[in-house]
Write a protein that holds these residues in place. Structure first.
Motif, PDB file in Angstrom:
ATOM      1  N   THR A 143       0.863  -1.177   0.000  1.00  0.00           N
ATOM      2  CA  THR A 143       0.000   0.000   0.000  1.00  0.00           C
ATOM      3  C   THR A 143       0.897   1.223   0.000  1.00  0.00           C
ATOM      4  OG1 THR A 143      -0.093   0.128   2.408  1.00  0.00           O
ATOM      5  CG2 THR A 143      -1.794  -1.213   1.316  1.00  0.00           C
ATOM      6  N   GLU A 144       0.314   2.392  -0.017  1.00  0.00           N
ATOM      7  CA  GLU A 144       1.100   3.628  -0.032  1.00  0.00           C
ATOM      8  C   GLU A 144       2.107   3.676   1.114  1.00  0.00           C
ATOM      9  OE1 GLU A 144       1.453   7.924  -1.283  1.00  0.00           O
ATOM     10  OE2 GLU A 144      -0.103   6.599  -2.008  1.00  0.00           O
ATOM     11  N   ASP A 145       1.730   3.181   2.284  1.00  0.00           N
ATOM     12  CA  ASP A 145       2.575   3.291   3.475  1.00  0.00           C
ATOM     13  C   ASP A 145       3.247   1.997   3.910  1.00  0.00           C
ATOM     14  OD1 ASP A 145       1.734   5.970   3.672  1.00  0.00           O
ATOM     15  OD2 ASP A 145      -0.056   5.359   4.770  1.00  0.00           O
ATOM     16  N   VAL A 146       2.899   0.870   3.304  1.00  0.00           N
ATOM     17  CA  VAL A 146       3.400  -0.418   3.770  1.00  0.00           C
ATOM     18  C   VAL A 146       4.064  -1.183   2.623  1.00  0.00           C
ATOM     19  CG1 VAL A 146       2.735  -2.637   4.800  1.00  0.00           C
ATOM     20  CG2 VAL A 146       1.576  -0.548   5.510  1.00  0.00           C
ATOM     21  N   THR A 147       5.315  -1.632   2.870  1.00  0.00           N
ATOM     22  CA  THR A 147       5.992  -2.472   1.897  1.00  0.00           C
ATOM     23  C   THR A 147       5.791  -3.935   2.283  1.00  0.00           C
ATOM     24  OG1 THR A 147       8.064  -2.427   3.142  1.00  0.00           O
ATOM     25  CG2 THR A 147       7.776  -0.725   1.442  1.00  0.00           C
ATOM     26  N   THR A 148       6.039  -4.829   1.342  1.00  0.00           N
ATOM     27  CA  THR A 148       5.893  -6.256   1.605  1.00  0.00           C
ATOM     28  C   THR A 148       7.116  -7.008   1.085  1.00  0.00           C
ATOM     29  OG1 THR A 148       4.702  -6.662  -0.458  1.00  0.00           O
ATOM     30  CG2 THR A 148       3.366  -6.104   1.463  1.00  0.00           C
ATOM     31  N   PRO A 149       7.384  -8.206   1.623  1.00  0.00           N
ATOM     32  CA  PRO A 149       8.545  -8.975   1.167  1.00  0.00           C
ATOM     33  C   PRO A 149       8.306  -9.659  -0.174  1.00  0.00           C
ATOM     34  CG  PRO A 149       7.429 -10.120   2.964  1.00  0.00           C
ATOM     35  CD  PRO A 149       6.720  -8.808   2.764  1.00  0.00           C
ATOM     36  N   THR A 150       9.406  -9.961  -0.858  1.00  0.00           N
ATOM     37  CA  THR A 150       9.365 -10.784  -2.068  1.00  0.00           C
ATOM     38  C   THR A 150      10.321 -11.956  -1.874  1.00  0.00           C
ATOM     39  OG1 THR A 150      11.112  -9.529  -3.179  1.00  0.00           O
ATOM     40  CG2 THR A 150       8.847  -8.850  -3.593  1.00  0.00           C
ATOM     41  N   TRP A 151       9.899 -13.112  -2.346  1.00  0.00           N
ATOM     42  CA  TRP A 151      10.712 -14.324  -2.230  1.00  0.00           C
ATOM     43  C   TRP A 151      10.936 -14.916  -3.609  1.00  0.00           C
ATOM     44  CZ3 TRP A 151       6.304 -13.878   1.020  1.00  0.00           C
ATOM     45  CH2 TRP A 151       6.587 -13.677   2.375  1.00  0.00           C
ATOM     46  N   GLU A 152      11.915 -15.807  -3.682  1.00  0.00           N
ATOM     47  CA  GLU A 152      12.079 -16.600  -4.888  1.00  0.00           C
ATOM     48  C   GLU A 152      10.836 -17.470  -5.036  1.00  0.00           C
ATOM     49  OE1 GLU A 152      16.291 -18.299  -5.436  1.00  0.00           O
ATOM     50  OE2 GLU A 152      16.021 -18.115  -3.276  1.00  0.00           O
ATOM     51  N   TYR A 153      10.433 -17.724  -6.264  1.00  0.00           N
ATOM     52  CA  TYR A 153       9.329 -18.642  -6.520  1.00  0.00           C
ATOM     53  C   TYR A 153       9.890 -20.061  -6.489  1.00  0.00           C
ATOM     54  CZ  TYR A 153       5.891 -21.246  -9.282  1.00  0.00           C
ATOM     55  OH  TYR A 153       4.992 -22.173  -9.722  1.00  0.00           O
ATOM     56  N   LEU A 154       9.458 -20.842  -5.515  1.00  0.00           N
ATOM     57  CA  LEU A 154       9.916 -22.223  -5.364  1.00  0.00           C
ATOM     58  C   LEU A 154       8.743 -23.161  -5.594  1.00  0.00           C
ATOM     59  CD1 LEU A 154      12.021 -21.730  -2.105  1.00  0.00           C
ATOM     60  CD2 LEU A 154      12.846 -21.780  -4.472  1.00  0.00           C
ATOM     61  N   TRP A 155       8.997 -24.222  -6.312  1.00  0.00           N
ATOM     62  CA  TRP A 155       7.934 -25.182  -6.571  1.00  0.00           C
ATOM     63  C   TRP A 155       8.542 -26.576  -6.648  1.00  0.00           C
ATOM     64  CZ3 TRP A 155       8.011 -28.183 -10.989  1.00  0.00           C
ATOM     65  CH2 TRP A 155       8.932 -27.791 -11.965  1.00  0.00           C
ATOM     66  N   GLY A 156       7.676 -27.571  -6.606  1.00  0.00           N
ATOM     67  CA  GLY A 156       8.088 -28.963  -6.715  1.00  0.00           C
ATOM     68  C   GLY A 156       6.856 -29.838  -6.788  1.00  0.00           C
TER      69      GLY A 156
END
Length: 177
Positions: A143-156
């Motif tokens: 949102t305008e005031d809140v950042t969020t994390p990003t991760w590698e896309y992992l699958w299996g």
């Protein structure tokens, strides 16, 4: 005359094609809401990465790509990595207990495992990491005031998509210098 015109046009298209894949210098990293690098466009941008590497709605940082080994990215906050165990792990993912959010910090020494690259043939310079991993995983949109994390896309075999409630995204390099 026709030959010269065709040669000029072909040279122009070749130059545009090379420029589209240029991943060097400094730039911003846009986050695209897309599950297909073959059809994704910059119009699908839903934000960018900030100086700490977090997903931001509009606070886009400038990153610099190291031109020599290990070809990693850094921001004014420092070198960036998916291996910082002080960051949140993607515990919603079957494979994410050791997958930490991308983060940039001054005291981190980058290694080859932190490098990014792009693939010739993509329509745009999407950033890939590891063994042809060109997608990333976000749990929430910023949102305008809140950042969020990003991760590698992992699958299996036990999980072939991002976890429920997460969004699969691409990183797009927007070269600025």
């Amino acid at each position: 005359m026709k030959f010269t015109a065709y040669t000029t046009i072909c040279a122009l298209f070749a130059t545009v094609s090379v420029l589209a894949q240029d991943f060097s210098g400094s730039g911003q990293i846009y986050v695209l809401n897309s599950t297909s690098f073959s059809t994704a466009t910059p119009d699908e941008s839903i934000g960018c990465l900030d100086v700490t590497g977090a997903f931001s709605e509009s606070n886009c940082a400038t990153f610099t790509k190291l031109n020599a080994y290990p070809n990693t990215l850094s921001s004014s906050a420092g070198n960036c990595s998916f291996t910082d165990s002080s960051m949140p792990a993607n515990t919603d993912s079957k494979y994410g207990s050791k997958s930490y959010a991308w983060h940039c910090r001054a005291d981190y020494v980058a290694t080859v495992s932190d490098s990014f690259y792009t693939v010739q043939g993509f329509n745009y310079p999407f950033l890939c990491h590891g063994d042809t991993n060109c997608y990333y995983d976000v749990k929430a949109l910023p949102t305008e005031d809140v950042t969020t994390p990003t991760w590698e896309y992992l699958w299996g075999s036990q999980q072939q998509t991002v976890p429920a409630g997460h969004t699969q995204v691409l990183f797009l390099w927007n070269q600025t210098a």
